[in-house]
Design a protein around this motif. Sequence first.
Motif, short mmCIF file in Angstrom:
data_model
loop_
_atom_site.label_atom_id
_atom_site.label_comp_id
_atom_site.label_asym_id
_atom_site.label_seq_id
_atom_site.Cartn_x
_atom_site.Cartn_y
_atom_site.Cartn_z
N MET A 184 45.74 10.67 69.36
CA MET A 184 44.97 11.48 70.08
C MET A 184 45.03 11.49 71.47
O MET A 184 44.97 12.66 72.08
CB MET A 184 43.58 11.27 69.70
N PHE A 185 45.42 10.63 72.14
CA PHE A 185 46.07 10.37 73.56
C PHE A 185 47.28 11.32 73.63
O PHE A 185 47.26 11.74 74.50
CB PHE A 185 46.18 8.99 73.91
N THR A 186 48.20 11.03 72.77
CA THR A 186 49.29 11.77 73.07
C THR A 186 49.24 13.25 72.95
O THR A 186 49.59 13.90 73.76
CB THR A 186 50.55 11.30 72.16
N ILE A 187 48.36 13.48 72.01
CA ILE A 187 48.07 15.22 71.71
C ILE A 187 47.32 15.46 73.24
O ILE A 187 47.87 16.49 73.65
CB ILE A 187 47.18 15.42 70.82
N GLY A 188 46.44 14.85 73.60
CA GLY A 188 45.80 15.36 74.94
C GLY A 188 46.80 15.34 76.08
O GLY A 188 46.84 16.33 77.04
N PHE A 189 47.71 14.24 76.24
CA PHE A 189 48.73 14.46 77.44
C PHE A 189 49.50 15.42 77.25
O PHE A 189 50.14 16.30 77.95
CB PHE A 189 49.42 13.05 77.43
N VAL A 190 50.14 15.92 75.89
CA VAL A 190 51.03 17.18 75.74
C VAL A 190 50.45 18.16 76.01
O VAL A 190 50.97 19.22 76.65
CB VAL A 190 51.56 16.94 74.29
N LEU A 191 49.38 18.38 75.80
CA LEU A 191 48.42 19.73 76.23
C LEU A 191 48.44 19.58 77.64
O LEU A 191 48.51 20.85 78.18
CB LEU A 191 47.03 19.68 75.56
N VAL A 192 48.11 18.73 78.45
CA VAL A 192 48.32 18.64 79.78
C VAL A 192 49.59 19.19 80.39
O VAL A 192 49.58 19.83 81.07
CB VAL A 192 47.73 17.28 80.42
N ASP A 193 50.52 18.57 79.79
CA ASP A 193 51.92 19.16 79.95
C ASP A 193 52.14 20.56 79.96
O ASP A 193 52.82 20.99 80.73
CB ASP A 193 53.05 18.15 79.38
N ILE A 194 51.66 21.05 78.74
CA ILE A 194 52.05 22.51 78.52
C ILE A 194 51.20 23.37 79.58
O ILE A 194 51.74 24.24 80.01
CB ILE A 194 51.58 22.67 77.19
N THR A 195 49.98 22.84 79.97
CA THR A 195 49.37 23.56 81.02
C THR A 195 50.03 23.63 82.12
O THR A 195 50.16 24.57 82.75
CB THR A 195 47.77 22.88 81.13
N PHE A 196 50.40 22.45 82.51
CA PHE A 196 51.25 22.54 83.93
C PHE A 196 52.61 23.38 83.85
O PHE A 196 52.98 23.99 84.93
CB PHE A 196 51.45 20.98 84.19
#
Length: 222
Positions: free
Chosen positions: A155-167
């Motif tokens: 779940m943490f990795t999914i959250g961080f990947v979504l942050v990456d995509i946003t940036f």
Amino acid sequence: MSVESDTAGAQAAAAPPAPAAAAPAANPALMGLICFLPSGITLGLWFVGYLDTTALPGGMIPIVTFSAGLFLLLSAMVALRVGDSVTAAIFGVFSAFWTSFGVLLMALNNGWIIDAGTGEALSTEQIGSIQSTYLLSFTLVFVLLTLATLRLPLMFTIGFVLVDITFVLAYIGVTAGNAGLFPIAGITTFAFCIVFAYILFDAFGQTLGGRAMSMGGPLVKS
């Protein structure tokens, strides 16, 4: 009174008091995540056009600087105090982003940064260059954070990947002048807010004596 009873009484009187129960260890994720969410939601609303930053250019400054920037810094300090270096690093880098983002907004909105060559206000192209450099720097750091924390639950990795995509979307939107990417970045922003809200619920639940929620296995297990 017998000798045996006298001896037992003396031993009971001499026995040290039972140690007090240890206080539960602080969980910095509770304050960090719940203070992160208002700024994340505000950023998403900005991306999708709900917050008109053309008419209200400083509307994001208080929430990103104080709700996230300041309180994530405090959460990082608590994490360091309890010896949780990973959580401290995560909250620390997000605090660095939100605080510097607030300062950047204040500087650009108030004309604190000028063209050193002419002494005049910055042009639109110069402002875009500053923004793209800022976004690229944090994009690379957040990608590094994602890769470095693959041993955390999924779940943490999914959250961080979504942050990456946003940036990435925000960076391309600024550098290419493609405003159509910002609403998509807003959707991914809301998505990582949902993920972090789920993690927050799990943290609250366990702290209050509930069962752990499913987080998924880490991608890297060794």
